[in-house]
Design an enzyme around this catalytic site. Sequence first.
Site, PDB file in Angstrom:
ATOM      1  N   LYS A 246      -9.089  57.307  23.670  1.00  0.00           N
ATOM      2  CA  LYS A 246     -10.442  57.244  24.234  1.00  0.00           C
ATOM      3  C   LYS A 246     -11.444  57.542  23.120  1.00  0.00           C
ATOM      4  O   LYS A 246     -12.075  58.597  23.069  1.00  0.00           O
ATOM      5  CB  LYS A 246     -10.580  58.224  25.394  1.00  0.00           C
ATOM      6  CG  LYS A 246      -9.699  57.855  26.585  1.00  0.00           C
ATOM      7  CD  LYS A 246      -9.780  58.886  27.693  1.00  0.00           C
ATOM      8  CE  LYS A 246      -8.862  58.517  28.843  1.00  0.00           C
ATOM      9  NZ  LYS A 246      -8.851  59.557  29.908  1.00  0.00           N
TER      10      LYS A 246
ATOM     11  N   LYS B 252       2.346  53.443  31.177  1.00  0.00           N
ATOM     12  CA  LYS B 252       1.492  54.161  32.107  1.00  0.00           C
ATOM     13  C   LYS B 252       1.619  53.554  33.499  1.00  0.00           C
ATOM     14  O   LYS B 252       2.399  52.627  33.725  1.00  0.00           O
ATOM     15  CB  LYS B 252       0.057  54.156  31.603  1.00  0.00           C
ATOM     16  CG  LYS B 252      -0.071  54.772  30.199  1.00  0.00           C
ATOM     17  CD  LYS B 252      -1.457  55.230  29.889  1.00  0.00           C
ATOM     18  CE  LYS B 252      -1.783  56.522  30.601  1.00  0.00           C
ATOM     19  NZ  LYS B 252      -3.112  57.069  30.239  1.00  0.00           N
TER      20      LYS B 252
ATOM     21  N   GLU C 203       4.823  57.612  31.911  1.00  0.00           N
ATOM     22  CA  GLU C 203       3.988  58.444  32.774  1.00  0.00           C
ATOM     23  C   GLU C 203       4.673  58.665  34.123  1.00  0.00           C
ATOM     24  O   GLU C 203       5.242  57.734  34.705  1.00  0.00           O
ATOM     25  CB  GLU C 203       2.640  57.748  32.994  1.00  0.00           C
ATOM     26  CG  GLU C 203       1.698  58.492  33.924  1.00  0.00           C
ATOM     27  CD  GLU C 203       0.380  57.760  34.098  1.00  0.00           C
ATOM     28  OE1 GLU C 203       0.056  57.400  35.249  1.00  0.00           O
ATOM     29  OE2 GLU C 203      -0.323  57.539  33.093  1.00  0.00           O
TER      30      GLU C 203
END
Length: 284
Positions: free
Chosen positions: A136, A168, A201
């Site tokens: 990010k 993810k 994830e």
Amino acid sequence: MIDYITEDRLSQFMKSAFIEDVGEGDHSTLASVPANQQGNAKLLIKEKGIIAGLEMAKNIFNFYDPTLEVTLLLNDGDAVNPGDIGLTVAGSAQSILTTERLVLNCMQRMSGIATKTHHINELIKHTEAKLLDTRKTTPNFRMMEKWAVAIGGGQNHRYALYDMIMLKDNHIDFAGGIAEAIKATRSYLEDNQLDLKIEIETRNLEEVKTVLAIGGVDIIMLDNMSPAEMKEAVLLINNKYVTEASGGIDESTIAAVAESGVDFISVGALTHQVQSLDISLKAV
């Protein structure tokens, strides 16, 4: 030097940044300051924090004008206070003025990131958990932002999409489930002769159990779980895999997350929710 910081990447960034900021010429400086005018300036710290970007500043000054004499008075990662001087630069006054804003833009943001990273690290220093950054980041400024995290005492997660596999929730859902995603990934790596770590994830304890039953990964991410759930997941995993906590973790929750026993904690706010440090360049 960190491996992702290369001469080629630095040059590419600085060239692009000067094209954006200077373009055909710094007309304000060209109009008002004689070409042969010499000058000196100092980098003045105006706020308490952790300084970052001094080496970057030296690169910027000398990329634009190799004749500028830059003297670093502090080191990246040093704690600073208002009134401290980070560096001095001497030479062409025109060059100093034209490079000023790019130097400050980089250093202010990098120092803000390093300061925030240091602060959050202090909140978990009583545990074994390590602080990670994320992707990010600001487009075309990732190298400097991740560099700043490292300067502030954090650890860099994967640099980009090419250097690690991270499965993810959307990857898993599009693949048809956890088992399908892991199987397809391992086949892909084998077919393409790639040696990349695999992180997956998980969103709840049932998904953790599924991954444990399937295997074939290196890191299990515990996403948006409560500290209590994370603690239970860590016990289930029992050091068979590296664990990473992620998802909306901030200064108010990170200590409890760290105390759950996870190995790593990724915090996107290190780079996308940062206040720049107040720094200026003053003519002497």
